[in-house]
Write a protein that holds these residues in place. Structure first.
Motif, PDB file in Angstrom:
ATOM      1  N   LYS A  17       1.067  -0.541  -0.233  1.00  0.00           N
ATOM      2  CA  LYS A  17      -0.208  -0.182  -0.011  1.00  0.00           C
ATOM      3  C   LYS A  17       1.214   1.274   0.039  1.00  0.00           C
ATOM      4  O   LYS A  17       0.816   2.247  -0.761  1.00  0.00           O
ATOM      5  CB  LYS A  17      -0.861   0.033   0.783  1.00  0.00           C
ATOM      6  CG  LYS A  17      -0.387  -0.293   2.173  1.00  0.00           C
ATOM      7  CD  LYS A  17      -1.400  -0.504   3.691  1.00  0.00           C
ATOM      8  CE  LYS A  17      -1.132  -0.816   4.438  1.00  0.00           C
ATOM      9  NZ  LYS A  17       0.343  -1.131   4.882  1.00  0.00           N
ATOM     10  N   TYR A  39       3.311   6.117  14.192  1.00  0.00           N
ATOM     11  CA  TYR A  39       3.424   4.861  15.380  1.00  0.00           C
ATOM     12  C   TYR A  39       4.764   3.913  15.078  1.00  0.00           C
ATOM     13  O   TYR A  39       4.974   4.471  16.487  1.00  0.00           O
ATOM     14  CB  TYR A  39       2.791   3.908  14.661  1.00  0.00           C
ATOM     15  CG  TYR A  39       1.120   4.197  14.498  1.00  0.00           C
ATOM     16  CD1 TYR A  39       0.098   4.373  15.867  1.00  0.00           C
ATOM     17  CD2 TYR A  39       0.232   4.454  13.736  1.00  0.00           C
ATOM     18  CE1 TYR A  39      -1.164   4.586  16.509  1.00  0.00           C
ATOM     19  CE2 TYR A  39      -1.153   5.132  13.395  1.00  0.00           C
ATOM     20  CZ  TYR A  39      -2.047   5.014  14.802  1.00  0.00           C
ATOM     21  OH  TYR A  39      -3.021   4.999  15.214  1.00  0.00           O
ATOM     22  N   ALA A  99       5.960  -0.816  16.894  1.00  0.00           N
ATOM     23  CA  ALA A  99       4.894   0.004  16.685  1.00  0.00           C
ATOM     24  C   ALA A  99       3.408  -0.413  16.526  1.00  0.00           C
ATOM     25  O   ALA A  99       2.991  -0.159  16.860  1.00  0.00           O
ATOM     26  CB  ALA A  99       5.391   0.523  15.285  1.00  0.00           C
ATOM     27  N   SER A 103       0.581   0.471  19.080  1.00  0.00           N
ATOM     28  CA  SER A 103      -0.629   1.020  18.419  1.00  0.00           C
ATOM     29  C   SER A 103      -2.008   0.340  18.858  1.00  0.00           C
ATOM     30  O   SER A 103      -2.568   0.955  18.422  1.00  0.00           O
ATOM     31  CB  SER A 103      -0.966   0.766  17.135  1.00  0.00           C
ATOM     32  OG  SER A 103      -0.453  -0.743  16.676  1.00  0.00           O
ATOM     33  N   ARG A 109      -4.122   5.868  19.645  1.00  0.00           N
ATOM     34  CA  ARG A 109      -3.882   5.925  18.734  1.00  0.00           C
ATOM     35  C   ARG A 109      -4.919   7.727  18.606  1.00  0.00           C
ATOM     36  O   ARG A 109      -5.192   8.065  17.593  1.00  0.00           O
ATOM     37  CB  ARG A 109      -5.156   4.594  18.576  1.00  0.00           C
ATOM     38  CG  ARG A 109      -4.734   3.632  18.728  1.00  0.00           C
ATOM     39  CD  ARG A 109      -5.570   2.481  17.730  1.00  0.00           C
ATOM     40  NE  ARG A 109      -5.595   2.926  16.302  1.00  0.00           N
ATOM     41  CZ  ARG A 109      -4.562   2.058  15.519  1.00  0.00           C
ATOM     42  NH1 ARG A 109      -3.161   1.701  16.178  1.00  0.00           N
ATOM     43  NH2 ARG A 109      -5.006   2.803  14.561  1.00  0.00           N
ATOM     44  N   ARG A 130      -4.087   1.116   8.809  1.00  0.00           N
ATOM     45  CA  ARG A 130      -4.439  -0.099   8.861  1.00  0.00           C
ATOM     46  C   ARG A 130      -6.364   0.392   9.424  1.00  0.00           C
ATOM     47  O   ARG A 130      -6.820  -0.398   9.348  1.00  0.00           O
ATOM     48  CB  ARG A 130      -4.362  -0.220  10.216  1.00  0.00           C
ATOM     49  CG  ARG A 130      -2.762  -0.748  10.021  1.00  0.00           C
ATOM     50  CD  ARG A 130      -2.365  -2.433   9.442  1.00  0.00           C
ATOM     51  NE  ARG A 130      -1.070  -2.332   9.945  1.00  0.00           N
ATOM     52  CZ  ARG A 130      -0.372  -1.864   9.291  1.00  0.00           C
ATOM     53  NH1 ARG A 130      -0.319  -1.016   8.204  1.00  0.00           N
ATOM     54  NH2 ARG A 130       1.281  -2.081   9.026  1.00  0.00           N
ATOM     55  N   ASP A 131      -6.533   1.799  10.008  1.00  0.00           N
ATOM     56  CA  ASP A 131      -8.039   2.181   9.982  1.00  0.00           C
ATOM     57  C   ASP A 131      -8.551   3.516   9.469  1.00  0.00           C
ATOM     58  O   ASP A 131      -9.071   4.441  10.067  1.00  0.00           O
ATOM     59  CB  ASP A 131      -7.709   2.399  11.828  1.00  0.00           C
ATOM     60  CG  ASP A 131      -7.202   3.364  11.982  1.00  0.00           C
ATOM     61  OD1 ASP A 131      -5.605   3.995  10.657  1.00  0.00           O
ATOM     62  OD2 ASP A 131      -6.545   4.232  13.083  1.00  0.00           O
ATOM     63  N   ARG A 180       2.508  -9.733  13.579  1.00  0.00           N
ATOM     64  CA  ARG A 180       1.658  -8.371  13.417  1.00  0.00           C
ATOM     65  C   ARG A 180      -0.183  -8.129  13.074  1.00  0.00           C
ATOM     66  O   ARG A 180      -0.419  -7.260  13.635  1.00  0.00           O
ATOM     67  CB  ARG A 180       2.437  -7.790  12.510  1.00  0.00           C
ATOM     68  CG  ARG A 180       4.121  -7.079  13.204  1.00  0.00           C
ATOM     69  CD  ARG A 180       5.002  -5.739  13.108  1.00  0.00           C
ATOM     70  NE  ARG A 180       5.402  -5.703  11.381  1.00  0.00           N
ATOM     71  CZ  ARG A 180       4.826  -4.558  10.589  1.00  0.00           C
ATOM     72  NH1 ARG A 180       4.525  -3.590  10.946  1.00  0.00           N
ATOM     73  NH2 ARG A 180       5.721  -4.754   9.172  1.00  0.00           N
ATOM     74  N   ASP A 184      -2.472  -6.231  15.406  1.00  0.00           N
ATOM     75  CA  ASP A 184      -3.186  -5.555  14.866  1.00  0.00           C
ATOM     76  C   ASP A 184      -4.516  -5.384  14.145  1.00  0.00           C
ATOM     77  O   ASP A 184      -5.518  -4.011  15.052  1.00  0.00           O
ATOM     78  CB  ASP A 184      -2.602  -5.150  13.098  1.00  0.00           C
ATOM     79  CG  ASP A 184      -1.145  -4.564  12.989  1.00  0.00           C
ATOM     80  OD1 ASP A 184      -0.536  -4.329  14.626  1.00  0.00           O
ATOM     81  OD2 ASP A 184      -0.446  -4.319  12.323  1.00  0.00           O
ATOM     82  N   ARG A 187      -6.467  -6.133  18.391  1.00  0.00           N
ATOM     83  CA  ARG A 187      -6.834  -4.635  19.353  1.00  0.00           C
ATOM     84  C   ARG A 187      -8.621  -4.081  19.172  1.00  0.00           C
ATOM     85  O   ARG A 187      -8.495  -4.297  18.337  1.00  0.00           O
ATOM     86  CB  ARG A 187      -5.734  -3.361  18.844  1.00  0.00           C
ATOM     87  CG  ARG A 187      -5.691  -2.818  17.998  1.00  0.00           C
ATOM     88  CD  ARG A 187      -5.104  -1.881  17.421  1.00  0.00           C
ATOM     89  NE  ARG A 187      -5.585  -1.109  16.050  1.00  0.00           N
ATOM     90  CZ  ARG A 187      -4.272  -1.275  15.298  1.00  0.00           C
ATOM     91  NH1 ARG A 187      -3.442  -1.566  15.457  1.00  0.00           N
ATOM     92  NH2 ARG A 187      -4.956  -0.707  14.259  1.00  0.00           N
TER      93      ARG A 187
HETATM   94  O1   DC Z   1       2.306   0.706   7.835  1.00  0.00           O
HETATM   95  P1   DC Z   1       3.382   0.031   8.885  1.00  0.00           P
HETATM   96  O2   DC Z   1       3.866  -1.300   8.648  1.00  0.00           O
HETATM   97  O3   DC Z   1       4.962   1.051   8.862  1.00  0.00           O
HETATM   98  O4   DC Z   1       2.843   0.272  10.290  1.00  0.00           O
HETATM   99  C1   DC Z   1       3.781  -0.220  11.330  1.00  0.00           C
HETATM  100  C2   DC Z   1       2.598  -0.437  12.761  1.00  0.00           C
HETATM  101  O5   DC Z   1       1.454   0.828  12.952  1.00  0.00           O
HETATM  102  C3   DC Z   1       1.613  -1.211  12.103  1.00  0.00           C
HETATM  103  O6   DC Z   1       2.311  -2.662  12.565  1.00  0.00           O
HETATM  104  C4   DC Z   1       0.453  -0.455  13.019  1.00  0.00           C
HETATM  105  C5   DC Z   1       0.697   0.555  12.884  1.00  0.00           C
HETATM  106  N1   DC Z   1      -0.076   1.145  12.173  1.00  0.00           N
HETATM  107  C6   DC Z   1      -1.848   0.857  12.427  1.00  0.00           C
HETATM  108  O7   DC Z   1      -1.552   0.922  13.973  1.00  0.00           O
HETATM  109  N2   DC Z   1      -2.356   2.423  11.933  1.00  0.00           N
HETATM  110  C7   DC Z   1      -2.121   3.088  11.012  1.00  0.00           C
HETATM  111  N3   DC Z   1      -2.957   4.211  10.426  1.00  0.00           N
HETATM  112  C8   DC Z   1      -0.348   2.652  10.854  1.00  0.00           C
HETATM  113  C9   DC Z   1       0.137   2.079  11.360  1.00  0.00           C
END
Ligand code: DC
Length: 221
Positions: A17, A39, A99, A103, A109, A130-131, A180, A184, A187
């Motif tokens: 993404k 994060y 992270a 998170s 958050r 993610r959200d 992860r 993710d 939670r």
């Molecule tokens: O996209 P990334 O792998 O760089 O993100 C690192 C961590 O941050 C991922 O394991 C979960 C958290 N994260 C999140 O909870 N919400 C987001 N909008 C972006 C990332």
């Protein structure tokens, strides 16, 4: 004020993404915000302070005064923590897991989402995370949920990290990605979830240009 365009790209790590978001931001000439970097920088701060990344009390003691800045230099996002450019440091494997752990904390958050909404409020942008479609920008004009099999995502991450010079064990990396994914999406607060109205794209058998074209074809419609 002119109408702004908001695009939400969500999905698990290694789904591609961020690469797609960067391409979209170039093609559409809009801002790209990598929310994962925020994060990651928060996790780095906890690691520096020796605060356990699951310790809500410990993390809440620094989160409101967190000196985190997102800047755009030569068209790319740079992440600053306490005035230092940590854009490379936050990609290190131990920061990735930290992270994901940090998170899950609500205080983190709430702070990140407030910053993200502020950055996105007045400009056309694409956010990846993610959200984003489910929580940060529920009214985004376009929402995509980008994923791929764990095997393919681990292969992509392995290539990326070895090219950067990190010495990584493939099986360990794959296990960490699975862990992860679990963290993710399980939670309590704003987990990784496909927003009901998001377009689902499985990129396991697609290359980046194929995915970008698929996404662009929806946006042009
Ligand atoms: O996209 P990334 O792998 O760089 O993100 C690192 C961590 O941050 C991922 O394991 C979960 C958290 N994260 C999140 O909870 N919400 C987001 N909008 C972006 C990332």
């Amino acid at each position: 004020m002119a109408k702004t365009l908001k695009i939400a790209l969500d999905g698990p790590s290694g789904s591609g993404k961020s690469t797609i978001a960067k391409k979209l931001s170039k093609e559409l000439d809009i801002l790209y915000l990598d929310t994962g970097a925020m994060y990651r920088a928060t996790a780095l701060k906890a690691l520096k302070l020796n605060v356990d990344t699951f310790d809500e009390k410990g993390v809440s003691s620094f989160i409101n005064d967190l000196n985190l800045e997102i800047k755009y230099e030569n068209g790319s996002q740079q992440t600053y923590l306490d005035g230092e450019n940590v854009s490379d440091k936050i990609r290190e494997p131990q920061v990735s897991m930290a992270a994901s752990n940090i998170s899950s904390l609500k205080c983190v958050r709430l702070k990140m989402v407030e910053m993200q909404r502020k950055i996105a409020s007045s400009t056309s942008c694409v956010l990846d995370g993610r959200d984003i479609g489910s929580y940060v920008l529920p009214d985004a004009d376009y929402k995509f949920y980008i994923t791929a099999s764990v095997e393919v995502r681990a292969q992509r991450r392995f290539k990326e990290l070895t090219e950067k010079g990190f010495n990584v064990d493939f099986e360990k990396l794959k296990q960490e990605i699975e862990q992860r994914d679990y963290n993710d999406s399980h939670r309590d607060f704003a987990p990784l979830v496909k927003a009901e109205d998001a377009i689902f794209i499985d990129t396991s058998n697609m290359d980046i240009d194929g995915v970008t074209n698929a996404v662009m074809s929806y946006i042009k419609k």
